[in-house]
Design a protein around this motif. Sequence first.
Motif, PDB file in Angstrom:
ATOM      1  N   THR A  30      -3.347  65.097 135.174  1.00 46.70           N
ATOM      2  CA  THR A  30      -3.281  65.662 136.685  1.00 46.70           C
ATOM      3  C   THR A  30      -3.118  64.327 137.580  1.00 46.70           C
ATOM      4  OG1 THR A  30      -5.747  65.593 136.793  1.00 46.70           O
ATOM      5  CG2 THR A  30      -4.261  67.677 135.686  1.00 46.70           C
ATOM      6  N   LYS A  31      -3.004  64.632 138.397  1.00 46.54           N
ATOM      7  CA  LYS A  31      -2.093  64.265 139.901  1.00 46.54           C
ATOM      8  C   LYS A  31      -2.763  64.761 140.499  1.00 46.54           C
ATOM      9  CE  LYS A  31       1.336  60.988 141.368  1.00 46.54           C
ATOM     10  NZ  LYS A  31       2.649  60.185 140.980  1.00 46.54           N
ATOM     11  N   ASN A  32      -3.314  64.336 141.409  1.00 45.62           N
ATOM     12  CA  ASN A  32      -4.216  64.859 142.745  1.00 45.62           C
ATOM     13  C   ASN A  32      -3.816  66.283 142.112  1.00 45.62           C
ATOM     14  OD1 ASN A  32      -3.816  62.860 144.088  1.00 45.62           O
ATOM     15  ND2 ASN A  32      -0.806  63.480 145.127  1.00 45.62           N
ATOM     16  N   GLY A  33      -4.783  66.423 141.048  1.00 44.08           N
ATOM     17  CA  GLY A  33      -5.266  68.043 140.986  1.00 44.08           C
ATOM     18  C   GLY A  33      -4.985  69.349 140.215  1.00 44.08           C
ATOM     19  N   GLU A  34      -2.721  68.951 140.448  1.00 42.37           N
ATOM     20  CA  GLU A  34      -2.141  69.286 139.516  1.00 42.37           C
ATOM     21  C   GLU A  34      -1.881  68.639 137.891  1.00 42.37           C
ATOM     22  OE1 GLU A  34      -0.318  72.533 141.566  1.00 42.37           O
ATOM     23  OE2 GLU A  34      -1.987  71.833 142.619  1.00 42.37           O
ATOM     24  N   GLY A  35      -1.227  69.667 137.795  1.00 45.12           N
ATOM     25  CA  GLY A  35      -0.127  69.168 136.477  1.00 45.12           C
ATOM     26  C   GLY A  35       0.599  68.233 136.967  1.00 45.12           C
ATOM     27  N   ASP A  36       0.801  66.917 135.148  1.00 45.34           N
ATOM     28  CA  ASP A  36       1.676  66.116 135.957  1.00 45.34           C
ATOM     29  C   ASP A  36       2.313  65.855 134.543  1.00 45.34           C
ATOM     30  OD1 ASP A  36       3.351  64.216 137.033  1.00 45.34           O
ATOM     31  OD2 ASP A  36       1.689  62.556 136.974  1.00 45.34           O
ATOM     32  N   LEU A  37       1.676  65.377 133.880  1.00 47.34           N
ATOM     33  CA  LEU A  37       2.140  65.507 131.983  1.00 47.34           C
ATOM     34  C   LEU A  37       1.319  65.894 130.892  1.00 47.34           C
ATOM     35  CD1 LEU A  37       2.710  61.012 132.834  1.00 47.34           C
ATOM     36  CD2 LEU A  37       4.498  63.163 132.651  1.00 47.34           C
ATOM     37  N   VAL A  38       1.506  65.734 129.386  1.00 43.67           N
ATOM     38  CA  VAL A  38       1.277  66.266 128.719  1.00 43.67           C
ATOM     39  C   VAL A  38       1.091  65.133 127.515  1.00 43.67           C
ATOM     40  CG1 VAL A  38       1.435  67.351 126.647  1.00 43.67           C
ATOM     41  CG2 VAL A  38       1.705  68.750 128.574  1.00 43.67           C
ATOM     42  N   VAL A  39       0.086  64.375 126.413  1.00 40.71           N
ATOM     43  CA  VAL A  39       0.649  63.488 126.169  1.00 40.71           C
ATOM     44  C   VAL A  39       0.185  63.794 124.794  1.00 40.71           C
ATOM     45  CG1 VAL A  39      -0.542  60.911 125.528  1.00 40.71           C
ATOM     46  CG2 VAL A  39      -0.132  61.664 127.866  1.00 40.71           C
ATOM     47  N   MET A  40       0.251  63.683 123.857  1.00 43.30           N
ATOM     48  CA  MET A  40       0.290  63.579 122.679  1.00 43.30           C
ATOM     49  C   MET A  40       1.083  62.576 121.637  1.00 43.30           C
ATOM     50  SD  MET A  40       2.935  66.751 121.398  1.00 43.30           S
ATOM     51  CE  MET A  40       2.579  68.285 122.345  1.00 43.30           C
ATOM     52  N   ASP A  41      -0.070  63.094 120.123  1.00 42.19           N
ATOM     53  CA  ASP A  41       0.796  61.460 119.051  1.00 42.19           C
ATOM     54  C   ASP A  41       1.960  61.801 118.875  1.00 42.19           C
ATOM     55  OD1 ASP A  41      -0.701  62.373 116.141  1.00 42.19           O
ATOM     56  OD2 ASP A  41      -1.250  63.853 117.553  1.00 42.19           O
ATOM     57  N   ILE A  42       2.221  61.171 117.945  1.00 45.20           N
ATOM     58  CA  ILE A  42       3.974  61.232 117.549  1.00 45.20           C
ATOM     59  C   ILE A  42       3.396  61.977 116.076  1.00 45.20           C
ATOM     60  CG2 ILE A  42       5.894  59.639 116.069  1.00 45.20           C
ATOM     61  CD1 ILE A  42       5.468  58.617 118.528  1.00 45.20           C
ATOM     62  N   ALA A  43       2.687  62.116 115.550  1.00 42.13           N
ATOM     63  CA  ALA A  43       2.595  63.048 113.790  1.00 42.13           C
ATOM     64  C   ALA A  43       2.898  64.564 114.352  1.00 42.13           C
ATOM     65  CB  ALA A  43       1.662  62.822 113.206  1.00 42.13           C
ATOM     66  N   THR A  44       1.985  64.838 115.893  1.00 42.11           N
ATOM     67  CA  THR A  44       1.754  65.923 116.355  1.00 42.11           C
ATOM     68  C   THR A  44       2.967  66.603 117.287  1.00 42.11           C
ATOM     69  OG1 THR A  44      -0.734  65.799 117.057  1.00 42.11           O
ATOM     70  CG2 THR A  44       0.473  67.324 117.941  1.00 42.11           C
ATOM     71  N   PHE A  45       4.040  65.863 117.407  1.00 42.86           N
ATOM     72  CA  PHE A  45       4.965  66.112 118.432  1.00 42.86           C
ATOM     73  C   PHE A  45       6.116  65.760 116.869  1.00 42.86           C
ATOM     74  CE2 PHE A  45       9.304  64.374 119.828  1.00 42.86           C
ATOM     75  CZ  PHE A  45       8.540  65.154 120.962  1.00 42.86           C
ATOM     76  N   SER A  46       6.401  65.374 116.510  1.00 42.24           N
ATOM     77  CA  SER A  46       6.983  65.461 115.355  1.00 42.24           C
ATOM     78  C   SER A  46       7.222  66.613 114.120  1.00 42.24           C
ATOM     79  CB  SER A  46       7.095  64.000 114.059  1.00 42.24           C
ATOM     80  OG  SER A  46       7.190  63.013 114.570  1.00 42.24           O
ATOM     81  N   ARG A  47       5.827  66.931 114.096  1.00 39.27           N
ATOM     82  CA  ARG A  47       5.565  68.164 113.680  1.00 39.27           C
ATOM     83  C   ARG A  47       5.743  69.596 114.551  1.00 39.27           C
ATOM     84  NH1 ARG A  47       1.005  66.959 112.171  1.00 39.27           N
ATOM     85  NH2 ARG A  47      -0.132  67.669 113.539  1.00 39.27           N
ATOM     86  N   ARG A  48       5.427  69.993 115.963  1.00 41.89           N
ATOM     87  CA  ARG A  48       5.853  70.485 116.301  1.00 41.89           C
ATOM     88  C   ARG A  48       7.304  70.773 116.598  1.00 41.89           C
ATOM     89  NH1 ARG A  48       2.176  72.002 121.907  1.00 41.89           N
ATOM     90  NH2 ARG A  48       0.102  71.656 120.316  1.00 41.89           N
ATOM     91  N   GLU A  49       8.140  69.406 116.668  1.00 37.91           N
ATOM     92  CA  GLU A  49       9.526  69.612 117.224  1.00 37.91           C
ATOM     93  C   GLU A  49      10.498  70.270 115.674  1.00 37.91           C
ATOM     94  OE1 GLU A  49      12.145  68.510 119.194  1.00 37.91           O
ATOM     95  OE2 GLU A  49       9.787  68.771 120.493  1.00 37.91           O
ATOM     96  N   SER A  50      10.098  70.087 114.270  1.00 40.42           N
ATOM     97  CA  SER A  50      10.111  70.263 113.000  1.00 40.42           C
ATOM     98  C   SER A  50       9.900  72.069 113.349  1.00 40.42           C
ATOM     99  CB  SER A  50       9.703  69.973 112.189  1.00 40.42           C
ATOM    100  OG  SER A  50       9.816  68.588 111.756  1.00 40.42           O
ATOM    101  N   MET A  51       8.962  72.250 113.708  1.00 38.33           N
ATOM    102  CA  MET A  51       8.702  74.076 114.153  1.00 38.33           C
ATOM    103  C   MET A  51       9.529  74.806 114.807  1.00 38.33           C
ATOM    104  SD  MET A  51       4.071  73.877 113.663  1.00 38.33           S
ATOM    105  CE  MET A  51       4.572  75.115 115.846  1.00 38.33           C
TER     106      MET A  51
END
Length: 94
Positions: A30-51
């Motif tokens: 969050t930035k100034n109390g508002e959602g700003d970015l999402v961070v995840m590890d590469i393996a999780t990102f790759s798995r989600r992209e494949s799905m």
Amino acid sequence: MNIKPSAAIRKNYNEISALCKTTKEPVFLTKNGEGDLVVMDIATFSRRESMLRLREQLVAVEEDRLTGKKGFSIGEVDEMMKKAIKEAADEQRG
């Protein structure tokens, strides 16, 4: 759900990295109390992209089926696979 202030990424990068890897879940920054970015590890990102790619393919196939586009029977697919395997084996033998 893991939520951290954006300053945490600068101060606690290793902690956030470990959190992503152990939980296999994204961390929301969050930035100034508002959602700003999402961070995840590469393996999780790759798995989600494949799905997501698989789901897109399944939706396309289902749309084809619903519109009456001809598909293949199990027997036809079995024959195509046997032919492809034989051709690949023949190519390897040279």
